[in-house]
Design a protein around this motif. Structure first.
Motif, mmCIF file in Angstrom:
data_model
loop_
_atom_site.group_PDB
_atom_site.id
_atom_site.type_symbol
_atom_site.label_atom_id
_atom_site.label_comp_id
_atom_site.label_asym_id
_atom_site.label_seq_id
_atom_site.Cartn_x
_atom_site.Cartn_y
_atom_site.Cartn_z
ATOM 1 N N SER A 138 0.853 -1.183 0.000
ATOM 2 C CA SER A 138 0.000 0.000 0.000
ATOM 3 C C SER A 138 0.887 1.231 0.000
ATOM 4 O O SER A 138 1.949 1.243 0.614
ATOM 5 C CB SER A 138 -0.882 0.032 1.246
ATOM 6 N N GLY A 139 0.443 2.262 -0.669
ATOM 7 C CA GLY A 139 1.209 3.510 -0.697
ATOM 8 C C GLY A 139 0.748 4.386 -1.836
ATOM 9 O O GLY A 139 -0.392 4.286 -2.297
ATOM 10 N N GLU A 140 1.643 5.239 -2.263
ATOM 11 C CA GLU A 140 1.391 6.098 -3.421
ATOM 12 C C GLU A 140 2.547 5.901 -4.375
ATOM 13 O O GLU A 140 3.599 6.527 -4.239
ATOM 14 C CB GLU A 140 1.260 7.551 -2.977
ATOM 15 N N ILE A 141 2.333 5.008 -5.334
ATOM 16 C CA ILE A 141 3.391 4.577 -6.229
ATOM 17 C C ILE A 141 3.117 5.117 -7.633
ATOM 18 O O ILE A 141 2.158 4.696 -8.277
ATOM 19 C CB ILE A 141 3.474 3.040 -6.263
ATOM 20 N N PRO A 142 3.949 6.041 -8.123
ATOM 21 C CA PRO A 142 3.773 6.526 -9.493
ATOM 22 C C PRO A 142 3.981 5.378 -10.486
ATOM 23 O O PRO A 142 4.766 4.456 -10.236
ATOM 24 C CB PRO A 142 4.873 7.584 -9.643
ATOM 25 N N LEU A 143 3.268 5.442 -11.587
ATOM 26 C CA LEU A 143 3.362 4.372 -12.581
ATOM 27 C C LEU A 143 4.793 4.127 -13.041
ATOM 28 O O LEU A 143 5.175 2.984 -13.277
ATOM 29 C CB LEU A 143 2.474 4.700 -13.789
ATOM 30 N N ASP A 144 5.603 5.168 -13.130
ATOM 31 C CA ASP A 144 6.974 4.994 -13.613
ATOM 32 C C ASP A 144 7.891 4.327 -12.597
ATOM 33 O O ASP A 144 9.034 4.008 -12.895
ATOM 34 C CB ASP A 144 7.573 6.319 -14.080
ATOM 35 N N ARG A 145 7.414 4.057 -11.383
ATOM 36 C CA ARG A 145 8.222 3.386 -10.357
ATOM 37 C C ARG A 145 7.781 1.931 -10.132
ATOM 38 O O ARG A 145 8.323 1.254 -9.269
ATOM 39 C CB ARG A 145 8.138 4.136 -9.024
ATOM 40 N N LEU A 146 6.822 1.463 -10.912
ATOM 41 C CA LEU A 146 6.316 0.100 -10.732
ATOM 42 C C LEU A 146 7.384 -0.970 -10.961
ATOM 43 O O LEU A 146 7.379 -1.987 -10.288
ATOM 44 C CB LEU A 146 5.145 -0.174 -11.661
ATOM 45 N N GLU A 147 8.269 -0.750 -11.891
ATOM 46 C CA GLU A 147 9.283 -1.763 -12.223
ATOM 47 C C GLU A 147 10.082 -2.168 -10.993
ATOM 48 O O GLU A 147 10.242 -3.345 -10.716
ATOM 49 C CB GLU A 147 10.216 -1.232 -13.315
ATOM 50 N N GLU A 148 10.568 -1.206 -10.226
ATOM 51 C CA GLU A 148 11.382 -1.559 -9.059
ATOM 52 C C GLU A 148 10.549 -2.221 -7.962
ATOM 53 O O GLU A 148 11.032 -3.103 -7.258
ATOM 54 C CB GLU A 148 12.113 -0.336 -8.506
ATOM 55 N N ILE A 149 9.295 -1.831 -7.809
ATOM 56 C CA ILE A 149 8.425 -2.424 -6.794
ATOM 57 C C ILE A 149 8.095 -3.872 -7.150
ATOM 58 O O ILE A 149 8.050 -4.735 -6.286
ATOM 59 C CB ILE A 149 7.111 -1.617 -6.639
ATOM 60 N N SER A 150 7.896 -4.146 -8.423
ATOM 61 C CA SER A 150 7.483 -5.494 -8.834
ATOM 62 C C SER A 150 8.562 -6.533 -8.617
ATOM 63 O O SER A 150 8.302 -7.722 -8.687
ATOM 64 C CB SER A 150 7.031 -5.494 -10.292
ATOM 65 N N HIS A 151 9.780 -6.127 -8.303
ATOM 66 C CA HIS A 151 10.849 -7.090 -8.083
ATOM 67 C C HIS A 151 10.989 -7.510 -6.633
ATOM 68 O O HIS A 151 11.881 -8.272 -6.280
ATOM 69 C CB HIS A 151 12.183 -6.522 -8.602
#
Length: 157
Positions: A138-151
């Motif tokens: 949960s948070g506020e994740i900009p679409l352009d930062r999804l790559e690092e989160i998905s790992h």
């Protein structure tokens, strides 16, 4: 990154409520099974972790409010856990975001958004050796930062 979060979680036993209560409830029930662990990391612990992280990781931690992690190495229970998570995803009407695959496994990512910001991510992590994990963020994740989160994933076993 997961090992760092677990270290912080072990040192600070305080956790906050998840933004997706159904995932937290599932984690608590699932942790009663053999070889299944549930870890909850709240905003306080994420804030603490960010102060010890490298500069680029600090930015990632600051986007997040809560992480629920369910790790299943019980091959008999993995299918049941997966079905229950998929029902939660369906009930939330979460959107499929994408799938990534590498030498450690496959991540299938779903999310809830508010405009150009993802507010909830649910990552289904399938290990090549049969393990299965669920990571709800949960948070506020900009679409352009999804790559690092998905790992974010479990270690390969």
């Amino acid at each position: 990154m997961k090992q760092f979060l677990l270290l912080i979680a072990a040192l600070l036993p305080t956790t906050l409520m998840a933004s997706i209560p159904a995932i937290e409830d599932l984690g608590e029930r699932a942790s009663n099974q053999d070889n299944v662990e549930h870890t909850s990391v709240g905003s306080f612990m994420l804030s603490m972790a960010s102060s010890f992280a490298e500069k680029e990781q600090r930015k990632t931690f600051k986007m997040l409010n809560n992480i629920e992690l369910i790790e299943c190495h019980n091959h008999n229970y993995c299918t049941t856990l997966e079905k229950e998570v998929k029902l939660i995803i369906e009930d939330l009407n979460a959107s499929y975001i994408g799938t990534t695959t590498d030498d450690k496994g496959r991540n299938v990512v779903y999310g809830l958004s508010n405009g150009e910001v993802i507010t909830e991510l649910i990552i289904l992590a399938y290990g090549h050796k049969g393990s299965f994990s669920v990571i709800a963020i949960s948070g506020e994740i900009p679409l352009d930062r999804l790559e690092e989160i998905s790992h974010i994933r479990q270690p390969s076993k």
